[in-house]
Each structure stands twice: as C-alpha cells, then as structure tokens.
Design an enzyme around this catalytic site. Structure first.
Site: not given
Length: 247
Positions: A152, A156
């Site tokens: 994750y 990002k």
C-alpha cells in the site's frame, strides 16, 4: 462557487469516502462530474446526491483499470479537463509474508495502473484545450512508509512520483499535475480496520484527530480552481502533522 463552470471532471473511486467528497465538492464548484466507481450502486447514489443539490453528474460503474470503459464514457460525456485519481483498495495491515502476488497485483493495478489508465484516457481532451488539472490522492504512508502493508505504501509513493513526473511532461500542454497525501481520514475504508485503529492512528498526529473527507476535498478544489493556477508538481499534505517532513 462557480469557478469550475464549463469544466467536466472525473473522480475515480467516487462511490464513498474521499472520492465521494471530491465529486460533491467539484459539482458544487460548477463542474459536470463523472462519478466512477467499481460499485455501481454507490456511484449512482452519489450522482443522486449531486443532482438533488442542483449539480450535474453521471455514474460510471467499472474497474478503474478498464481503459475501454473509461474511454467509452469520456466519448459519450465529452472531454474531461479535471481528473482526480482517487480509486484504491486497503492493505489490511498485512505483514510482508502475507502479501502474495495476487494481493500485490490488485494493489498496484488499482492504485497505480488505474491512475495511468484514467490519465491516458483524459489526455487527448486536455491537450486539445491546452488546459487540464490532474490530482493524485496519495497518503502520508507513501512519504514515510509503514511497518505493515508495504505494498500500500509503495502504491501511494508511486502516485506521488507520477504526479511529479507528469507535471514535468505535461506542463507544455497547459496541464498541471499535483498530489495530495492525507493523514488518517475517517472513511469506510479506514473504518474497515476498526474504530479503535482509526482513533489510534489519529493520536499519532499533532492535532490528535482524524480528518473528514470534506477536508481533503477542499484541497482538490484549490488545485482544480483558479487559486491553483501556479501550482504543479507539488505534494499537499493535509495530515495534522503526521508527518512533518523536510522540504
């Protein structure tokens, strides 16, 4: 607000949370909004909310990585000149050993290739009009990492790097590209970790609270409207002070 009258916007992952708040805010600013979400019911509900408030919107139910569906919707609606790349999936606090290829591919396909796909589809209209605004919704975890859900954080971080690279590439075409890295925001996605986890993360910032999605959407309006006309290649950090990083 009428700063965005005559503009058409598309917000990905706009069925709930930050995406929904962005779609509603852009519509209040005068833009016609394409509400994209993989969940057709939630996308339709957001369109109804915008329409009930006097705005203009249409739903687009598809996977954000589905370039053919995105292209078809844009051909039908007309050129998009404001794009918010918001679609994403949670990491569920997974340790490295628990992240298999399927989980990794889903994370990267949604966050990173999804942003690529949506951006590729809107570029012709932006280049033709020589005006465009692209805003990637990243995360504070993309700045400093996270001890769980490294895929994750990596996804990002990629959105931040893409914004900087696209800003350089697209400036000659009048297209401005920026990213926003929120801290903890109270959404259905963050609450999937549990109420206690949201409150625990809120205590890590200096203001000791979580943000509402509308607080992030307010920065989208800044970047999409005339107040953002001299801003490109930048990262905006509405994070309550988690983290404070160097320039």
């Amino acid at each position: 607000m009428t700063d965005l009258l005559g503009r058409r916007a598309m917000v990905t992952g706009a069925g709930s949370g930050i995406g929904r708040a962005c779609a509603v805010a852009l519509a209040r600013g005068g833009a016609d909004v394409i509400v994209q979400d993989i969940n057709g019911e939630t996308a339709t509900a957001v369109v109804a909310e915008i329409s009930d408030a006097g705005g203009k919107a249409e739903a687009l139910a598809c996977d954000v990585a589905d370039e053919a569906r995105l292209a078809s919707a844009i051909r039908r609606a007309g050129p998009v000149t404001i794009l918010v790349n918001n679609a994403g999936v949670p990491g569920y606090n997974a340790p490295l050993e628990a992240i298999d290829r399927e989980a990794y591919d889903r994370m990267m396909n949604t966050h990173v290739w999804g942003a690529f796909a949506a951006t590729r589809m809107v570029l012709p209209g932006m280049k033709e009009t020589r005006w465009g605004r692209i805003i990637n919704i990243a995360s504070n975890r993309g700045q400093v990492g996270f001890e769980r859900s490294s895929h994750y954080s990596a996804a990002k971080a990629a959105l931040i790097a893409l914004a900087k690279s696209w800003a350089r590439e697209l400036a000659p075409d009048g297209i401005l590209v920026n990213a926003i890295a929120p801290g903890v925001v109270r959404t259905a996605m963050t609450l999937s970790y549990g109420e206690a986890a949201v409150e625990e993360e809120a205590q890590l910032n200096l203001l000791k609270r979580w943000a509402a999605p509308e607080e992030i959407a307010a920065w989208v309006l800044v970047l999409a409207g005339p107040t953002g006309d001299f801003m490109t290649g930048q990262l905006i950090c509405p994070n309550g002070g988690d983290p404070i990083v160097g320039i």
